[in-house]
Design an enzyme around this catalytic site. Structure first.
Site, mmCIF file in Angstrom:
data_model
loop_
_atom_site.group_PDB
_atom_site.id
_atom_site.type_symbol
_atom_site.label_atom_id
_atom_site.label_comp_id
_atom_site.label_asym_id
_atom_site.label_seq_id
_atom_site.Cartn_x
_atom_site.Cartn_y
_atom_site.Cartn_z
ATOM 1 N N VAL A 104 -94.201 24.846 15.088
ATOM 2 C CA VAL A 104 -93.271 23.901 14.471
ATOM 3 C C VAL A 104 -94.065 23.019 13.523
ATOM 4 C CG1 VAL A 104 -91.698 21.962 14.884
ATOM 5 C CG2 VAL A 104 -91.703 23.913 16.442
ATOM 6 N N CYS A 105 -93.474 22.725 12.367
ATOM 7 C CA CYS A 105 -94.072 21.806 11.397
ATOM 8 C C CYS A 105 -95.452 22.331 10.969
ATOM 9 C CB CYS A 105 -94.130 20.402 12.002
ATOM 10 S SG CYS A 105 -94.383 19.069 10.827
ATOM 11 N N THR A 106 -96.451 21.456 10.902
ATOM 12 C CA THR A 106 -97.774 21.875 10.450
ATOM 13 C C THR A 106 -98.559 22.627 11.520
ATOM 14 O OG1 THR A 106 -98.549 19.642 10.969
ATOM 15 C CG2 THR A 106 -98.017 20.119 8.665
ATOM 16 N N GLY A 154 -89.712 24.512 10.376
ATOM 17 C CA GLY A 154 -90.084 23.515 9.378
ATOM 18 C C GLY A 154 -90.484 22.196 10.025
#
Length: 235
Positions: A104-106, A154
């Protein structure tokens, strides 16, 4: 009704993690049915999130049980985690036996740093999205991206959508719809400011002023890690 096949989910936990990257999908995935959630860190000491409060690991790199689903969250601490040999070693080890390798995310940058996204379509927080290509990933600007057994979400809140998409992939759409209902996940944000295209120019400029130095440092470190991964020298 036949008994659900058990599934063990492991989240990587590291200092300065964005807690919602982890706790959002963890809340969703805990309702897969017959699921066990582990938070895996270097030690069992509390790990400080970038929200200023700590999360408690349930296992360490040395004693964690092989997960069926590995999830790597993101956050400010990704910069250091990408360059931490013990963290990368555990991610690779866990991924080697996992049915699903996710982020998730970075957190996708950390998967990339472990050599797990080369040739795979993937997404990331919008502000670091372009860095995925350094690891041979194919950046896709979508909220949730599946490519074979890789699933990436994202930025931050996308972790909930990501979790529901995984529930559907693993247990079926009916279970995912049930989980969504139990969580009353019916987003209606008070502002339309969640993406660079929907935010006002003033809001976007303010973000860039606040985050610019940190984003530049992340880009530099990402390039260094990617170069090391490929065996190239980095000046």
């Amino acid at each position: 009704m036949p008994e659900l096949v058990p599934i063990r989910v492991a989240f990587l936990l590291f200092p300065n993690v964005t807690q919602l990257d982890l706790t959002g999908p963890a809340q969703v995935l805990s309702r897969l049915g017959n699921a066990t959630i582990d938070l895996v860190a270097r030690t069992r000491d509390p790990v400080m999130s970038d929200a200023g409060f700590a999360l408690l690991p349930t296992a360490t790199f040395d004693d964690a049980i092989q997960p069926d689903l590995l999830c790597v969250p993101g956050g400010l601490g990704v910069n250091d985690a990408m360059e931490d040999d013990a963290t990368i070693a555990w991610v690779r080890q866990a991924a080697a036996g996992a049915q699903w390798i996710t982020s998730v995310c970075t957190g996708s940058l950390l998967l990339g740093a472990a050599g797990l996204l080369s040739g795979y379509r993937a997404t990331c927080h919008w502000a670091s999205h372009d860095l995925l290509a350094a690891f041979g990933a194919i950046p896709v600007k979508e909220r949730v991206v599946f490519d074979r057994n890789r699933a990436t979400g994202g930025g931050v809140t996308a972790g909930i959508d990501f979790g529901l998409a995984l529930v559907a992939a693993i247990r079926g759409e009916a279970q995912a719809r049930l989980v969504q209902l139990t969580l009353e996940y019916d987003p209606a944000p008070p502002f339309d400011s969640g993406t660079p295209t929907s935010a006002t120019p003033e809001t976007l400029a303010r973000y860039e002023r606040l985050a610019g130095e940190g984003l530049a440092a992340r880009a530099e470190r990402t390039r260094a890690v990617a170069a090391k991964l490929s065996g190239a020298s980095y000046p």
